[in-house]
Design an enzyme around this catalytic site. Structure first.
Site, PDB file in Angstrom:
ATOM      1  CE  LYS A 108      -0.396  -0.115   5.042  1.00  0.00           C
ATOM      2  NZ  LYS A 108      -1.303  -0.114   6.206  1.00  0.00           N
ATOM      3  NE  ARG A 112      -6.224   0.583  11.486  1.00  0.00           N
ATOM      4  CZ  ARG A 112      -4.968   0.410  11.066  1.00  0.00           C
ATOM      5  NH1 ARG A 112      -4.098   1.398  11.150  1.00  0.00           N
ATOM      6  NH2 ARG A 112      -4.583  -0.755  10.581  1.00  0.00           N
ATOM      7  CE1 TYR A 134      13.122  32.363   3.523  1.00  0.00           C
ATOM      8  CE2 TYR A 134      13.141  29.963   3.380  1.00  0.00           C
ATOM      9  CZ  TYR A 134      12.991  31.200   2.774  1.00  0.00           C
ATOM     10  OH  TYR A 134      12.701  31.285   1.435  1.00  0.00           O
ATOM     11  CG  MET A 193       9.468  24.004  -0.849  1.00  0.00           C
ATOM     12  SD  MET A 193       8.396  25.051  -1.858  1.00  0.00           S
ATOM     13  CE  MET A 193       7.179  25.559  -0.637  1.00  0.00           C
TER      14      MET A 193
END
Length: 345
Positions: free
Chosen positions: A33, A128, A242, A290
């Site tokens: 998955k 679940r 930053y 980023m």
């Protein structure tokens, strides 16, 4: 190139499956998955199928459709979310096997795809997915009469061998499946390592295939190297990144690597994580942004062409520990910009 290099060792992946299969008393399937835990479901599944895996597990029908297109007819593809509204055509046309979780799903499946195979998922305490004891008791005879391919449940604390929940769930699973002559499955990677009592007919190794805990003997599958774009010298008092979150207290050589939180490198590694140059650790300086990260390379005495975030000296779970998360999240966060290179398989 200005993108990171993600190397995926398919031979190591297959080795991990074989090792876990050798620890299994029944059949070892494979969980692929989340795009093969972030490593690419097509390449991962094909390598496992060639190694002998005949039963796969995915989370949702869309993943099952992708996997069927990759593998073709033959292997069993089990969908753990069950038969959801809108899934009928995919399940029927692509021969997927939903793990039925409720009365509504059972009714939907039997009415829309009469005679199509399915499995049953039971809730043994995780709360679940799956039928709870009362619902299962009411539906058991109806469901069993339709010859489900599998009865399964999922352990909540299998990565903690001494946790009392493991035995509690095992006892509940035994009670809910007593007298059934159907294949049963309870154990994923952690359950396999708990021992034969948890194995039943089919096990479902997942994270252990990809080199993660709790399978401590796993062969490493993933390596992540980031290229250095630029290096510079800082004087005391100068800052990096930053927010000026790191300030030099002595002359420092800083390498800026191409990668950041857009590539799945967690921002929490700011001023606490590290890369490696060979076996030598190199601390992260300043914020993970980023696309770029500053790294201290003063002590290397050379300007490296690339630095390693995940590798033999810092496997996925070491990165996860520093990021206060788990190896699963590190793997499934790996970004799309990496140059993915597969070996073996």
């Amino acid at each position: 190139m200005a993108t990171g290099k993600l190397t995926i060792d398919l031979d190591a992946l297959v080795q991990n499956w074989r090792t876990l299969a050798d620890h299994t008393t029944g059949e070892a399937a494979a969980v692929v998955k989340a795009d093969g835990y972030g490593l690419g479901i097509a390449r991962v599944a094909r390598a496992l199928a060639r190694a002998g895996v005949r039963r796969f597990f995915v989370a949702v029908a869309e993943e099952g459709a992708t996997l069927r297109q990759t593998l073709g007819p033959g292997p069993e593809i089990n969908v753990m979310s069950g038969h959801m509204p809108g899934d009928t055509d995919m399940i029927g046309d692509l021969d997927l096997t939903p793990m039925i979780n409720s009365y509504d799903q059972l009714l939907r499946h039997l009415e829309s795809l009469p005679g199509a195979q399915f499995g049953i998922q039971l809730d043994t305490g995780m709360n679940r997915l799956g039928m709870e004891a009362a619902e299962w008791s009411a539906l058991r005879d109806i469901a069993v009469a339709q010859n489900p391919t599998l009865i399964m449940s999922h352990l909540a604390c299998s990565d903690e061998p001494d946790h009392p929940m493991n035995r509690q769930q095992l006892d509940q699973f035994l009670a809910m499946t007593e007298g059934l002559q159907l294949p049963r499955s309870l154990a994923a990677t952690g359950g396999i390592l708990l021992g034969e009592d948890y194995h039943f007919d089919i096990t479902r190794p997942g994270i252990g295939l990809y080199g993660g805990r709790p399978f401590e003997a796993a062969a490493p599958v993933v390596r992540l190297d980031l290229p250095v774009i630029q290096t510079r010298d800082l004087e005391p008092g100068e800052t990096v990144g930053y927010g000026n979150t790191w300030t030099a207290t002595e002359p420092t050589r800083v390498a800026t690597v191409s990668g950041g939180y857009a590539d799945g490198i967690h921002r929490i590694l700011t001023n606490r994580g590290q890369f490696h140059f060979g076996a030598t650790p190199c601390p992260i300086l300043g914020r993970v942004s980023m696309d770029l990260i500053g790294i201290d390379v003063t002590h290397l005495g050379t300007d490296p062409a690339e630095l390693t975030l995940i590798g033999e000296h810092q496997p996925i779970d070491d990165v996860a520990d520093t990021a206060q998360t788990i190896g699963y999240e590190i793997l499934t966060s790996l970004g799309a910009r990496y140059d993915r290179r597969y070996s073996g398989g």
